[in-house]
Design an enzyme around this catalytic site. Structure first.
Site, PDB file in Angstrom:
ATOM      1  N   LYS A  68       4.724  -4.623  -0.508  1.00 52.75           N
ATOM      2  CA  LYS A  68       3.866  -3.746   0.302  1.00 52.75           C
ATOM      3  C   LYS A  68       4.423  -3.529   1.710  1.00 52.75           C
ATOM      4  O   LYS A  68       4.278  -2.448   2.276  1.00 52.75           O
ATOM      5  CB  LYS A  68       2.445  -4.313   0.375  1.00 52.75           C
ATOM      6  CG  LYS A  68       1.714  -4.302  -0.965  1.00 52.75           C
ATOM      7  CD  LYS A  68       0.294  -4.828  -0.818  1.00 52.75           C
ATOM      8  CE  LYS A  68      -0.354  -5.021  -2.181  1.00 52.75           C
ATOM      9  NZ  LYS A  68      -1.751  -5.473  -2.070  1.00 52.75           N
ATOM     10  N   ASP A 104      -6.577  -1.516  -0.153  1.00 56.04           N
ATOM     11  CA  ASP A 104      -7.175  -2.837  -0.420  1.00 56.04           C
ATOM     12  C   ASP A 104      -8.458  -3.054   0.390  1.00 56.04           C
ATOM     13  O   ASP A 104      -9.428  -3.627  -0.110  1.00 56.04           O
ATOM     14  CB  ASP A 104      -6.176  -3.947  -0.089  1.00 56.04           C
ATOM     15  CG  ASP A 104      -5.003  -3.969  -1.051  1.00 56.04           C
ATOM     16  OD1 ASP A 104      -5.205  -3.717  -2.250  1.00 56.04           O
ATOM     17  OD2 ASP A 104      -3.864  -4.237  -0.605  1.00 56.04           O
TER      18      ASP A 104
END
Ligand code: ATR
Length: 282
Positions: A68, A104
């Site tokens: 990420k 997220d």
């Protein structure tokens, strides 16, 4: 007939992922011609893989551990939360450019609303663990107006580092840090919290111990484990009188926001939830 849109998941490893079934169920529910592939890639080959996906005409992809942060440096633009957290888990490929998002935090926010009815704005939250998952979500919570964020971590320096970032982003948010020791001050912070999030990797393995000492949890406390399998913490906290939720809805809603970003359509939540449950064997 136009070719199906191609999506996928970059990570190392990715074979355990349930995203293909979840996203596939969403595409099917809306009758979209689209595919979702697992794209395993080792850290040293991420940039080459991204070039390959662009050349192959992929419309977008998700990114999971450990890429990420690397993906943040490979996109042309990043939304504010993704840039601040240095974490991109969703990419859109449009006109040769890559746009990065971090879904997220939205996933955790929606899961919290659904499980406990708690809004982020004005809320008080404990993040137990301050690794990548906690960073991406806590940044979102601060940007969305959380009143207080308490960071607890085995390595206190890492909590302090994240606290400094959060404090820069949200000047009105109270941020505190603690080592995970059963002190009166930490017990009071946990008592004051609207929700306590378990964000460490403790609980991923079946014989892992309870991630948070029960002595610190009041009956009635709301506890969410980001891990989407049953954990010892969830079983023991529930028996102790806490309200508990696992990480399944976080996974669902982070995927739902990716779906929306890619397709422009509202994600079909019931179908995606069904796909996710089937993939998890529930
Ligand atoms: P993720 O991306 O899933 O958040 P990570 O960035 O590797 O994964 O973070 C793992 C988190 O779990 C960290 O908060 C880590 O604590 P440290 O910063 O002290 O390493 C925590 N963690 C991992 N194993 C742990 C253990 N046995 N006890 C307590 N915390 C643990």
């Amino acid at each position: 007939m136009t070719a199906p849109l191609r999506f996928g998941l970059l990570g190392w490893p990715v074979k355990h992922s349930v995203s293909p079934q979840m996203q596939g169920a969403g595409f099917a529910a809306l009758g979209l011609a689209a595919t979702y592939e697992l794209l395993p890639v080792e850290p040293e080959h991420v940039a080459a893989k991204v070039a390959e996906l662009k050349a192959a005409g992929f419309a977008g992809w998700n990114i999971t551990v450990p890429h990420k942060g690397a993906m943040r440096r490979l996109v042309d633009t990043a939304e504010p939360a993704a840039a601040a957290a240095d974490s991109v888990n969703t990419v859109v490929h449009r006109d040769g450019r890559l746009h990065g998002y971090s879904t997220d935090g939205y996933g955790l926010e929606m899961a919290t609303r659904e499980a406990f009815g708690c809004p982020v704005r004005g809320g008080r939250f404990v993040f137990w663990g301050t690794g990548g998952a906690a960073r991406a979500t806590a940044v979102h919570f601060v940007l969305e107006g959380a009143r207080e964020v308490v960071l607890v971590n085995r390595t206190l320096d890492k909590a302090v580092e994240l606290a400094a970032l959060l404090q820069r982003l949200g000047r009105t948010c109270q941020v505190a840090t603690y080592a995970p020791e059963p002190t009166p001050a930490l017990a009071a912070a946990l008592r004051a919290a609207d929700v306590i999030y378990q964000c460490t990797s403790v609980g991923l393995k079946p014989d892992d111990p309870c991630a948070i000492p029960l002595a610190l949890l009041q009956p009635g406390a709301r506890v969410m484990d980001m891990i989407y399998h049953p954990t010892r913490l969830l079983a023991e906290a529930k028996a102790h009188g806490c309200l508990v939720a696992d990480g399944q809805d976080m996974l669902l809603y982070q995927g739902a926001r990716s779906f929306h970003i890619w397709t422009g359509q509202e994600a079909p939540i019931p179908a995606m939830r069904q796909g996710l449950r089937q993939a998890l064997g529930h």
